[in-house]
Design an enzyme around this catalytic site. Structure first.
Site, PDB file in Angstrom:
ATOM      1  N   GLY A   1      71.975  49.368  44.962  1.00 25.26           N
ATOM      2  CA  GLY A   1      70.776  49.655  45.735  1.00 25.26           C
ATOM      3  C   GLY A   1      69.502  49.381  44.961  1.00 25.26           C
ATOM      4  O   GLY A   1      68.501  48.904  45.523  1.00 25.26           O
ATOM      5  N   THR A   2      69.518  49.657  43.672  1.00 26.30           N
ATOM      6  CA  THR A   2      68.316  49.445  42.862  1.00 26.30           C
ATOM      7  C   THR A   2      67.936  47.972  42.847  1.00 26.30           C
ATOM      8  O   THR A   2      66.766  47.611  43.030  1.00 26.30           O
ATOM      9  CB  THR A   2      68.557  49.960  41.424  1.00 26.30           C
TER      10      THR A   2
ATOM     11  N   ASN B   1      66.739  60.349  50.072  1.00 29.42           N
ATOM     12  CA  ASN B   1      67.862  60.759  49.227  1.00 29.42           C
ATOM     13  C   ASN B   1      67.796  62.226  48.812  1.00 29.42           C
ATOM     14  O   ASN B   1      68.817  62.871  48.632  1.00 29.42           O
ATOM     15  CB  ASN B   1      67.934  59.873  47.981  1.00 29.42           C
TER      16      ASN B   1
ATOM     17  N   GLN C   1      70.992  55.756  51.607  1.00 26.72           N
ATOM     18  CA  GLN C   1      71.548  57.058  51.982  1.00 26.72           C
ATOM     19  C   GLN C   1      71.997  57.066  53.447  1.00 26.72           C
ATOM     20  O   GLN C   1      72.965  57.725  53.803  1.00 26.72           O
ATOM     21  CB  GLN C   1      70.518  58.168  51.771  1.00 26.72           C
TER      22      GLN C   1
ATOM     23  N   HIS D   1      78.320  52.773  46.485  1.00 28.00           N
ATOM     24  CA  HIS D   1      78.833  54.061  45.984  1.00 28.00           C
ATOM     25  C   HIS D   1      78.284  55.263  46.735  1.00 28.00           C
ATOM     26  O   HIS D   1      78.637  56.400  46.442  1.00 28.00           O
ATOM     27  CB  HIS D   1      78.611  54.199  44.471  1.00 28.00           C
TER      28      HIS D   1
ATOM     29  N   THR E   1      77.485  35.383  38.907  1.00 28.31           N
ATOM     30  CA  THR E   1      78.870  35.439  39.386  1.00 28.31           C
ATOM     31  C   THR E   1      79.102  36.759  40.108  1.00 28.31           C
ATOM     32  O   THR E   1      78.806  37.820  39.559  1.00 28.31           O
ATOM     33  CB  THR E   1      79.842  35.322  38.198  1.00 28.31           C
TER      34      THR E   1
ATOM     35  N   CYS F   1      62.964  66.007  34.256  1.00 30.49           N
ATOM     36  CA  CYS F   1      62.309  66.686  33.140  1.00 30.49           C
ATOM     37  C   CYS F   1      61.965  65.693  32.056  1.00 30.49           C
ATOM     38  O   CYS F   1      62.250  65.883  30.901  1.00 30.49           O
ATOM     39  CB  CYS F   1      63.164  67.823  32.614  1.00 30.49           C
TER      40      CYS F   1
END
Ligand code: PLP
Length: 408
Positions: free
Chosen positions: A70-71, A144, A174, A196, A232, A323
């Protein structure tokens, strides 16, 4: 007993996907670009997966461009449009960082959202009035962190009324596990997916490029994917993606109903035992939240401490905070929704999915209230942010494989 309630971060791989992948992980070789039998076999397997993903989205197989996840799909959408045509870039303030960062780095305007995280119509009108043309508008189909579904068709209509040729991108990473993409993502020219999040393996996804939208490739140098994404292909991963998409399509109506019922039982049970728990977006008579998402804010709780206690008791969950600076920062999503820092610091996301059982919900209903009571007690004893184990928690959630936890 353990309960995995972090499906929004990553789902377990479905057995059908594992089975489909195995021959390509052990034994079957072949670069799909080759000319021999093994290459043809890999190519055929990719084509079948492409058909399955196209059916899930409601597009032509040739419009599916496989990516590393997705990124990459989000980055490819932004980088492939912005700067290649005149006009402004508009992105919702609650986009995943994979859209926000490349878009903001290229000068994008962020669109405000309402208290449920939905793009605000008046804010969109103001943003449109301030620009001559729109090159790209990117609004995710579902968020998300909190699970809110966006009014994508309304946004697309308003943007196209302003600039007829504007490209609409939606991050459906999502949403794909739950929503009817052929209907709800129909207005998007570009659609990002990730295997995933729907029962496939990590490290593979797709960018759907519809209506022959001209897209400058992010990765160049091999001509694969009809010149739209060099490299590939990950044959086993793509095959697993296709198998998961096929299985999901067959199961979805039942899965949505059973998951929503379990999620609602979990929400009601938590409300009964923790009367001050705040349901972040559920309720209010609307049904615009993904069925697997339960996002809550717990006043007086430090999310990292709670996650640590939950993890120790066998519950996998997430918080919408990061954080990076050492002190927990509220998420950009909650901040954009107008949720104050103090409340946002006690956020908890429990996300259910295809493998979730009633027993896991029962377990959470027992463990979460006890952990919340302890987290509040620990805070009283040690002070905010100084609770023992808080630093361990930061790395134990490591969804993105980084040292700094982020909500995925
Ligand atoms: N977009 C959204 C909405 C997500 O939830 C995620 C998950 O982390 C991503 C993009 C990135 O997907 P991937 O993990 O496949 O890179």
């Amino acid at each position: 007993m353990a309960a995995y309630l972090d499906h929004a971060a990553s789902t377990p791989v479905r057995p059908e996907a594992v089975e489909a992948m195995l021959p390509f992980l052990a034994g079957q070789v072949g670069n799909p670009s080759g000319a021999h039998r093994a290459a043809r076999c890999a190519r055929r397997a990719i084509d079948e997966a492409r058909d399955a993903v196209a059916t899930l989205v409601g597009c032509e197989p040739t419009e599916v461009v496989f990516t590393s996840g997705g990124t990459e799909a989000d980055n490819a959408a932004v980088a492939g449009i912005v700067g290649t045509r005149p006009g402004a870039t508009l992105v919702s303030a609650v986009e995943h960082h994979a859209v926000l960062e490349p878009a903001v780095a290229r000068g994008a305007t962020t669109l405000p959202v309402d208290g449920r995280g939905r793009v605000d119509g008046a804010g969109l009108d103001v943003a449109l009035a301030a620009v001559d043309q729109v090159a790209l508008a990117s609004v995710m189909l579902a968020n998300n962190e909190v699970g809110t579904v966006q009014p994508l068709a309304d946004v697309a209509r308003a943007v196209r009324a302003h600039t007829a040729g504007a490209v609409i991108h939606t991050d459906a990473v999502q949403a794909a596990a739950w929503l009817d993409l052929p209907v709800l993502a129909a207005e998007a020219d570009l659609v990002s997916l990730s295997a995933h999040k729907l029962g496939g393996p990590a490290g593979v996804g797709a960018l759907v490029v519809r209506r022959a939208t001209p897209l400058a490739p992010l990765l160049r140098g091999g001509g694969q994917e009809l010149g739209r994404r060099a490299g590939t292909p990950n044959v086993a991963g793509i095959v697993g993606f296709g198998a998961a998409a096929t299985q999901l399509a067959a199961e979805r109506p039942r899965l949505v109903a059973t998951t929503r019922a379990r999620r609602d039982r979990l929400a009601a049970g938590l409300l009964a035992t923790l009367p001050d728990v705040r349901l972040t977006v559920l309720g209010g008579g609307t049904d615009d939240v993904l069925p697997g998402h339960l996002h809550v804010c717990l006043p007086g709780v430090e999310a990292e401490v709670l996650l640590f206690l939950l993890d120790a008791a066998g519950i996998s969950a997430s918080a919408a905070s990061s954080c990076a600076s050492g002190a927990a920062e509220p998420s950009h999503v909650l901040a954009a929704m107008g949720i104050g820092h103090a409340l946002a610091a006690g956020s908890l996301r429990l996300s259910l999915g295809w493998s979730t059982t009633d027993a896991e919900v029962d377990e959470a209903l027992t463990v979460v209230p006890a952990a919340v009571a302890r987290a509040r007690g620990d805070l009283g004893a040690t002070g905010r942010g100084a609770a023992p184990g808080a630093s361990d928690v930061s790395t134990s959630t490591g969804e993105a494989g980084a040292d700094v936890p982020v909500t995925t």
